[in-house]
Design an enzyme around this catalytic site. Structure first.
Site, PDB file in Angstrom:
ATOM      1  N   ASP A   1     -15.675  28.455  32.002  1.00 45.15           N
ATOM      2  CA  ASP A   1     -15.746  29.655  30.989  1.00 45.15           C
ATOM      3  C   ASP A   1     -16.759  30.670  31.326  1.00 45.15           C
ATOM      4  O   ASP A   1     -16.721  31.675  30.512  1.00 45.15           O
ATOM      5  CB  ASP A   1     -16.014  28.952  29.588  1.00 45.15           C
ATOM      6  CG  ASP A   1     -14.544  28.302  28.894  1.00 45.15           C
ATOM      7  OD1 ASP A   1     -13.685  28.590  29.683  1.00 45.15           O
ATOM      8  OD2 ASP A   1     -14.680  27.764  28.063  1.00 45.15           O
ATOM      9  N   GLY A   2     -17.719  29.945  32.168  1.00 45.12           N
ATOM     10  CA  GLY A   2     -18.846  31.050  32.523  1.00 45.12           C
ATOM     11  C   GLY A   2     -18.184  32.118  33.214  1.00 45.12           C
ATOM     12  O   GLY A   2     -18.418  33.561  33.102  1.00 45.12           O
ATOM     13  N   HIS A   3     -17.402  31.916  34.516  1.00 45.58           N
ATOM     14  CA  HIS A   3     -16.637  32.820  35.030  1.00 45.58           C
ATOM     15  C   HIS A   3     -15.912  33.858  34.365  1.00 45.58           C
ATOM     16  O   HIS A   3     -15.603  34.988  34.387  1.00 45.58           O
ATOM     17  CB  HIS A   3     -15.532  32.416  35.970  1.00 45.58           C
ATOM     18  CG  HIS A   3     -16.341  31.529  37.092  1.00 45.58           C
ATOM     19  ND1 HIS A   3     -16.200  30.202  37.091  1.00 45.58           N
ATOM     20  CD2 HIS A   3     -17.411  31.644  38.130  1.00 45.58           C
ATOM     21  CE1 HIS A   3     -16.946  29.548  38.196  1.00 45.58           C
ATOM     22  NE2 HIS A   3     -17.606  30.570  38.776  1.00 45.58           N
TER      23      HIS A   3
ATOM     24  N   VAL B   1     -23.483  31.071  30.407  1.00 48.39           N
ATOM     25  CA  VAL B   1     -22.652  30.407  29.399  1.00 48.39           C
ATOM     26  C   VAL B   1     -22.942  28.830  29.446  1.00 48.39           C
ATOM     27  O   VAL B   1     -22.808  28.173  30.517  1.00 48.39           O
ATOM     28  CB  VAL B   1     -21.255  30.915  29.715  1.00 48.39           C
ATOM     29  CG1 VAL B   1     -20.311  29.896  28.580  1.00 48.39           C
ATOM     30  CG2 VAL B   1     -21.092  32.395  29.552  1.00 48.39           C
TER      31      VAL B   1
ATOM     32  N   MET C   1     -16.722  31.824  43.633  1.00 47.47           N
ATOM     33  CA  MET C   1     -16.319  30.781  44.679  1.00 47.47           C
ATOM     34  C   MET C   1     -15.312  30.191  44.281  1.00 47.47           C
ATOM     35  O   MET C   1     -14.926  29.232  44.807  1.00 47.47           O
ATOM     36  CB  MET C   1     -17.604  29.971  45.260  1.00 47.47           C
ATOM     37  CG  MET C   1     -18.503  31.055  45.737  1.00 47.47           C
ATOM     38  SD  MET C   1     -19.786  30.065  47.223  1.00 47.47           S
ATOM     39  CE  MET C   1     -20.288  28.833  46.186  1.00 47.47           C
ATOM     40  N   GLY C   2     -14.568  30.359  43.115  1.00 47.16           N
ATOM     41  CA  GLY C   2     -13.608  29.756  42.533  1.00 47.16           C
ATOM     42  C   GLY C   2     -14.065  28.414  41.819  1.00 47.16           C
ATOM     43  O   GLY C   2     -14.869  28.527  41.393  1.00 47.16           O
ATOM     44  N   ASN C   3     -12.815  27.719  41.402  1.00 45.84           N
ATOM     45  CA  ASN C   3     -12.982  26.545  40.606  1.00 45.84           C
ATOM     46  C   ASN C   3     -13.558  27.144  39.002  1.00 45.84           C
ATOM     47  O   ASN C   3     -14.746  26.698  38.707  1.00 45.84           O
ATOM     48  CB  ASN C   3     -14.086  25.233  41.333  1.00 45.84           C
ATOM     49  CG  ASN C   3     -13.822  24.295  40.416  1.00 45.84           C
ATOM     50  OD1 ASN C   3     -14.786  23.630  39.803  1.00 45.84           O
ATOM     51  ND2 ASN C   3     -12.665  23.653  40.132  1.00 45.84           N
ATOM     52  N   LEU C   4     -12.826  27.796  38.653  1.00 52.50           N
ATOM     53  CA  LEU C   4     -13.268  28.944  37.566  1.00 52.50           C
ATOM     54  C   LEU C   4     -13.618  28.298  36.319  1.00 52.50           C
ATOM     55  O   LEU C   4     -12.724  27.253  35.571  1.00 52.50           O
ATOM     56  CB  LEU C   4     -12.292  29.925  37.327  1.00 52.50           C
ATOM     57  CG  LEU C   4     -12.087  30.980  38.780  1.00 52.50           C
ATOM     58  CD1 LEU C   4     -11.402  31.956  38.532  1.00 52.50           C
ATOM     59  CD2 LEU C   4     -13.581  31.168  39.288  1.00 52.50           C
TER      60      LEU C   4
END
Ligand SMILES: Nc1ncnc2c1ncn2[C@@H]1O[C@H](COP(=O)(O)OP(=O)(O)OP(=O)(O)O)[C@@H](O)[C@H]1O
Ligand SMILES: CC(C)(CO)[C@@H](O)C(=O)[O-]
Ligand code: BAL
Length: 284
Positions: free
Chosen positions: A35-37, A178, A30-33
């Site tokens: 380090d987990g993404h 993460v 859903m964006g607002n990325l």
């Protein structure tokens, strides 16, 4: 890196890659990325020839209009981060492309049982929205593999069941949570925390880890353990929401047969509802 917003353009590119025999990975977000993404992206890169990241704040999975309205939207920064990671394609459709006739008459995918318990009971309609959009993304992107975070433990279980039940030929990779150095699970909603709340926030994983230690030490009075954990969270400044210790494989209550437990935490801190989880081996 291609940035595509419309379904016909996406279909064209996917068809090209399929003809070239490329193995495609999908990372739905859903964006607002954060380090987990990015860890999901690295897993996807290792598993396929081309990586598609979708960025779509899916209105169908929000049970509260205020939550949808204020969800952080940072498409330009997100694309810069993904470009640096050499992602091949960002799919960022508008809600009117995904739901051209609105939500009321939209066909949906519902995963029975799992979608209405735990987080599904706290957020009515949420998991129907998740399974519907993920199913639609699977049909559009036709990935060979898709990556999801273990941070959303029940969501990952829901997707695995949907894939099995519907015969999707897609490998699902679950990626461990993460965390920041102080233990807080990275999440877009952490951005709602003020500086003082951010200092309190790691308390959620601390309380979770002490529950895990108790389970490992053989304690099994889960009701008592969870009541103490809720009190501890409230003392730290959270508003404890739903705390559960469940069978990690079925998400049902623990039984004598349970081999692994999962501790599921949800607590409010100011305007942010934080979630976390940890799995514990019960083998004595
Ligand atoms: N800290 C994390 N570690 C691993 N995976 C994560 C983490 N945070 C999110 N993900 C995964 O990234 C994918 C996209 O999640 P999403 O875009 O909702 O981000 P988010 O940080 O979970 O945001 P929020 O929970 O506030 O909606 C999901 O599969 C989710 O489980
Ligand atoms: C999987 C997902 C992208 C579907 O909208 C969302 O639920 C999320 O970000 O975890
Ligand atoms: N990361 C889970 C999506 C949601 O909270 O809506």
């Amino acid at each position: 890196m291609l940035i595509i917003e419309t379904l016909p353009q996406l279909r064209l590119q996917i068809r090209r890659w399929r003809q070239e025999g490329k193995r495609i990975a999908l990372v739905p977000t859903m964006g607002n990325l954060h380090d987990g993404h990015m860890t999901l992206v690295e897993e996807a890169k290792a598993a396929a020839d081309v990586v598609v990241v979708s960025i779509f704040v899916n209105p169908m999975q929000f049970d509260r209009p205020d939550d949808l309205a204020r969800y952080p939207r940072t498409l330009q920064e997100d694309c810069e981060k993904l470009n640096r990671r050499k992602v091949d394609l960002v799919f960022a459709p508008a809600p009117s492309d995904i739901y051209p006739k609105g939500l009321d008459t939209q066909t949906f995918v519902d995963v029975p049982g799992i979608s209405t318990i735990l987080e599904g009971a706290s957020r009515p309609g949420h998991f129907r929205g998740v399974s519907t959009i993920v199913s639609k993304l699977f049909n559009l992107v036709q990935p060979d593999v898709a990556c999801f975070g273990e941070k959303d433990y029940q969501q990952l279980a829901l997707i695995r069941k949907m894939v099995a039940d519907m015969g999707y030929d897609i490998e699902i990779i679950g990626v461990p949570t993460v965390r920041a150095k102080d233990g807080l699970a990275l999440s877009s909603r952490n951005g709602y925390l003020g500086a003082d709340q951010r200092k309190i926030a790691p308390g959620l994983s601390k309380v979770m880890n002490s529950l895990a230690d108790k389970l490992r030490a053989g304690e099994r009075d889960t009701e008592e353990m969870l009541a103490l954990a809720a009190a501890e969270l409230n003392e730290k400044g959270f508003r404890s929401d739903d705390l559960q210790i469940r069978d990690a494989d079925t998400l049902l209550e623990l039984s004598a047969q349970s081999k692994r437990a999962v501790i599921l935490m949800a607590a409010w801190l100011g305007q942010a509802r934080l979630i976390d989880n940890i799995q514990v081996d019960l083998a004595q």
